[in-house]
Design an enzyme around this catalytic site. Structure first.
Site, PDB file in Angstrom:
ATOM      1  CG  ASP A 107      -1.885   1.137   1.274  1.00  0.00           C
ATOM      2  OD1 ASP A 107      -1.997   1.854   0.257  1.00  0.00           O
ATOM      3  OD2 ASP A 107      -2.548   1.324   2.306  1.00  0.00           O
ATOM      4  CG  ASP A 336      -3.732   4.455  -2.937  1.00  0.00           C
ATOM      5  OD1 ASP A 336      -2.880   3.897  -2.212  1.00  0.00           O
ATOM      6  OD2 ASP A 336      -4.955   4.336  -2.753  1.00  0.00           O
TER       7      ASP A 336
END
Length: 468
Positions: A107, A336
């Site tokens: 992440d 992201d």
């Protein structure tokens, strides 16, 4: 909120019953990324709707996060990335002495790394396909001789809770040098998911090198989190910051929202770096530090400056305030890996989707599929032997362009007679209280690109590749 102190007390009690207190050579780490299974129905429309909902919820969280070089030789650490129908990619990391191997979702939109911890780990709403919530792999602190709880006055505690955390150490005398009170419990939100636990320092083990006293979360309670998180954001507690990475890179394999054994490599470059040399074949644009963010947590995001969005040869007129963060820190584009589909705020999405509608005016809209999938616009292509889709391109500061392959922004759904734009938005018009990044470049649009985060030279690089 009344139940929160009980949750924190419970997590402290469980962990405290199982924990006791107890020179950087250059290296490259190689990891493997894999996609994680998604909850709910296996029906393709329901899966798409879940992923759309998750992507929008993730965008809301990123927009409103809460509490939470020289030319000497460098080397690489490698790992494998595996894709999952959940929409994310996992790597395997080893913690403890002796090492325990666990999967982590990679992440770039958050910084703390954490693992499901102790045999009492509880995860609600974690009945994912191929995942038994009662059998989620967990870290066993009692089996590791190198684990240590983080003290309230440990500088690493302030990485998560800020410099004033010492004021919360109520059991410590101001002049005491031997305070044994632990760092406060954490509670972290991830869009639709969340996790809570206590901080540890532990050994992070790679074949070539062991990193001691790595700050990691020991989570006891989670929601919709069937695996841990490897935080690759820009804050002090992130994996790149703690390992002193000069750059990291990955290549995400294409997926059809199902689990697959196919993986790709993730490379972590440690040591003193390799100067300012660019990787051959890559296009680059500078990272942008959002220093005037209305929320200080925005500083952990990887901002890039998007100059233009093109649909076909048409430059879509996106208001400048959405492309570049303003004086309040709102606006701009981030990269992201934790978001599945690219998110655009409604004013951006509307001008982009309307241009697709205009250039694809020969095809009727598939309104029923839009309603059940959450995607739009969707076009009925039944009866056509050839279909023309406009190209979608992003042009960044410095002139570098990312011309997406068709499969990265349009997909056939259902019986393959309907094609949908794989970009999402919500129903909020304008930034207003929304704030935060206006565009979030998700992992679906990054598929089959070699992606490089070059922190040493503050730049983002990419090149289209076959990642498998």
């Amino acid at each position: 909120m009344a139940s929160l102190p009980f949750i924190f007390f419970l997590s402290f009690f469980i962990i405290s019953t199982t924990l006791t207190s107890a020179g950087a050579a250059a290296a490259t780490i190689k990891l493997s990324l894999s996609p994680f299974p998604h909850p709910s129905s296996s029906h393709p429309y329901q899966i798409l709707n879940n992923l759309v909902t998750s992507s929008v919820a993730r965008a809301h969280h990123l927009k409103h996060p809460k509490a939470k070089a020289d030319n000497t030789t460098s080397s690489l650490l490698r790992a494998s990335l595996f894709p999952h129908s959940y929409g994310g990619y996992t790597i395997s990391l080893k913690f403890g002495t002796p090492p325990q191997t666990l999967p982590f979702i990679m992440d770039t939109g958050s910084s703390l790394s954490w693992f499901p911890c102790t045999s009492r780990y509880l995860c609600s709403q974690c009945a994912f396909p191929n995942v038994d919530p009662a059998k989620i792999p967990t870290f066993a602190p009692k089996l590791s001789s190198s684990k240590k709880l983080v003290g309230c006055r440990n500088p690493k505690c302030s990485w998560l809770f800020g410099p004033d955390v010492a004021s919360r150490c109520q059991d410590c005398e101001p002049t005491s040098e031997n305070c044994t009170q632990t760092c406060p419990p954490y509670l972290i939100q991830y869009g639709l998911g969340s996790t809570a636990g206590l901080l540890l320092v532990e050994n992070l083990v790679f074949p070539q090198k062991t990193f001691q006293d790595f700050l990691v979360g020991c989570s006891i309670l989670s929601n919709r989190q069937p695996a841990g998180i490897a935080g690759f954001g820009r804050s002090a507690e992130s994996l790149p910051s703690q390992l002193g990475l000069k750059k990291f890179s990955y290549c995400l394999v294409s997926r059809r929202f199902d689990d697959t054994g196919v993986s790709s490599n993730m490379l972590l470059e440690t040591g003193s770096g390799s100067g300012d040399a660019k990787t051959p074949g890559l296009s680059y644009t500078p990272f942008y530090r959002n220093q005037v963010a209305s929320n200080p947590n925005f500083k952990e995001f990887y901002y890039v400056t998007l100059r233009k969005i093109l649909v076909g040869d048409k430059h879509v007129k996106v208001p400048y305030s959405y492309l570049v963060p303003g004086s309040d820190g709102n606006g701009g584009t981030i990269v992201d890996s934790g978001s599945t589909f690219t998110f655009m705020e409604r004013p951006v999405f509307e001008v982009v989707s309307k241009e697709f509608e205009k250039q694809m005016g020969n095809y009727s809209r598939a309104r029923e599929i839009e309603n059940i999938s959450g995607l739009a616009p969707c076009f009925n292509t039944s009866g056509y032997t050839s279909i023309k889709f406009p190209e979608l391109s992003f042009q960044f500061k410095g002139g570098a362009k990312m011309a997406l392959p068709l499969v990265n922004y349009f997909s056939f759904v259902g019986d393959d007679k309907v094609a949908c734009l794989m970009i999402v938005s919500d129903n909020v018009v304008g930034q207003g209280s929304h704030g935060g990044p206006a565009i979030i470049l998700g992992s679906f649009q990054q598929q089959n690109y070699y992606i490089e985060f070059d922190m040493a030279n503050n730049r983002f690089g990419w090149a289209e590749r076959s990642c498998a």
